[in-house]
Design an enzyme around this catalytic site. Structure first.
Site, mmCIF file in Angstrom:
data_model
loop_
_atom_site.group_PDB
_atom_site.id
_atom_site.type_symbol
_atom_site.label_atom_id
_atom_site.label_comp_id
_atom_site.label_asym_id
_atom_site.label_seq_id
_atom_site.Cartn_x
_atom_site.Cartn_y
_atom_site.Cartn_z
ATOM 1 N N CYS A 21 -1.067 43.046 45.222
ATOM 2 C CA CYS A 21 -2.336 43.591 45.735
ATOM 3 C C CYS A 21 -2.153 45.023 46.222
ATOM 4 C CB CYS A 21 -2.858 42.683 46.849
ATOM 5 S SG CYS A 21 -4.190 43.391 47.829
ATOM 6 N N CYS A 78 -3.435 45.824 49.787
ATOM 7 C CA CYS A 78 -2.588 45.177 50.802
ATOM 8 C C CYS A 78 -1.440 46.100 51.214
ATOM 9 C CB CYS A 78 -2.015 43.870 50.264
ATOM 10 S SG CYS A 78 -3.245 42.613 49.833
#
Length: 293
Positions: free
Chosen positions: A39, A42
């Site tokens: 991600c 993230c």
């Protein structure tokens, strides 16, 4: 991760969730960060959360959940996109957000629930946060910066989502939609992308619509001009006065529930999908429910 952050950051799974999150939150709030190695956003959010955990010096603890390794926990929280952050306090889910917020917004979120403990490190002047604050008031600055970053790193798809959001804030809905449509599948379902899609759907209602001032005049002259009140609500919602916009939709719902085939209810539900303010949405959901039931 810094040594200061390590004291307040830990990994959780189903084995230690009850003891380290639910029971521990009875004395210290626990911020739960749902993330994954693949991600992109993230990788931006995680270090900022760890920095704040160190700065708050134990006023909250940061629990990290790798969703690929802990799918059961992610399902229990109803996680649909990452990053998603949930605050657990007194054994209950207290608040949360989805997407990689700027540091200034993260601080605002935390300030609603926790305060740094005595002895916490004072916040250092942050040039990045200052730049983000400037860009919030002048989206053109953000657009220019993001276009330069994308040119330098075209494979960073998360920058393209940031660009779509900045374009929308600058009133360039067509350009924002083009960037949104070009996102890869993993980012197209990001909570910020979903909110932007809802904003674009609402913005289409304003094609050829009167100005804010004209709509206000029409509603003042005829409070039952539901079409004008509806468009006024959309304008207010998209022009940074969401509570006032929601009030317009509630007024229609209260006095003319069946107008435009239940249009006020549809507007409210669409509006809730665009807002990243859980307290505001919760308050207006309750008001909507009181009128419907």
């Amino acid at each position: 991760m810094t040594a200061a952050a390590q004291a307040h950051v830990f990994d959780i799974d189903t084995a230690n969730f009850e003891s380290e999150v639910l029971r521990a939150s009875m004395t210290t709030p626990v911020l739960v960060d749902f993330w994954a190695t693949w991600c992109g956003p993230c990788k931006t959010l995680g270090p900022m959360l760890e920095k704040l955990a160190a700065e708050y010096n134990g006023a909250f603890r940061l629990a990290k959940v790798d969703v690929d390794k802990n799918q059961e926990l992610a399902a229990m929280f109803g996680i649909r996109s990452i990053p998603t952050v949930m605050l657990v306090k007194d054994g209950q889910l207290a608040d949360g957000f989805a997407g990689a917020l700027p540091e200034g917004e993260l601080r605002e979120f935390l300030s609603r629930h926790v305060q740094p403990l005595e002895g916490a490190a004072p916040a250092e002047p942050d040039a990045t946060a200052a730049a983000e604050a400037a860009e919030a008031t002048d989206p053109a600055q953000a657009i220019n910066r993001l276009q330069q970053e994308i040119a330098a790193a075209p494979d960073r798809a998360e920058l393209k989502l940031d660009l779509a959001l900045a374009l929308m804030r600058n009133g360039q809905s067509d350009a924002a939609e083009a960037e949104l449509n070009a996102l890869p599948a993993n980012l197209a379902t990001d909570a910020r992308a979903v909110r932007l899609r809802s904003q674009l759907d609402l913005a289409r209602a304003l094609d050829g619509a009167p100005s804010l001032a004209e709509l206000r005049q029409r509603v003042q002259a005829d409070p039952a001009d539901w079409a004008a009140r509806d468009l006024l609500g959309v304008r207010l919602l998209l022009e940074n006065d969401p509570a006032a916009g929601l009030d317009q939709f509630l007024a229609i719902l209260e006095k003319a529930r069946d107008w435009n085939e239940g249009g006020a209810k549809k507007r409210l539900l669409a509006a809730f999908a665009t807002l990243d303010d859980a307290e505001l949405v919760g308050r207006y959901r309750r008001r909507m429910a009181s009128l419907l039931f």
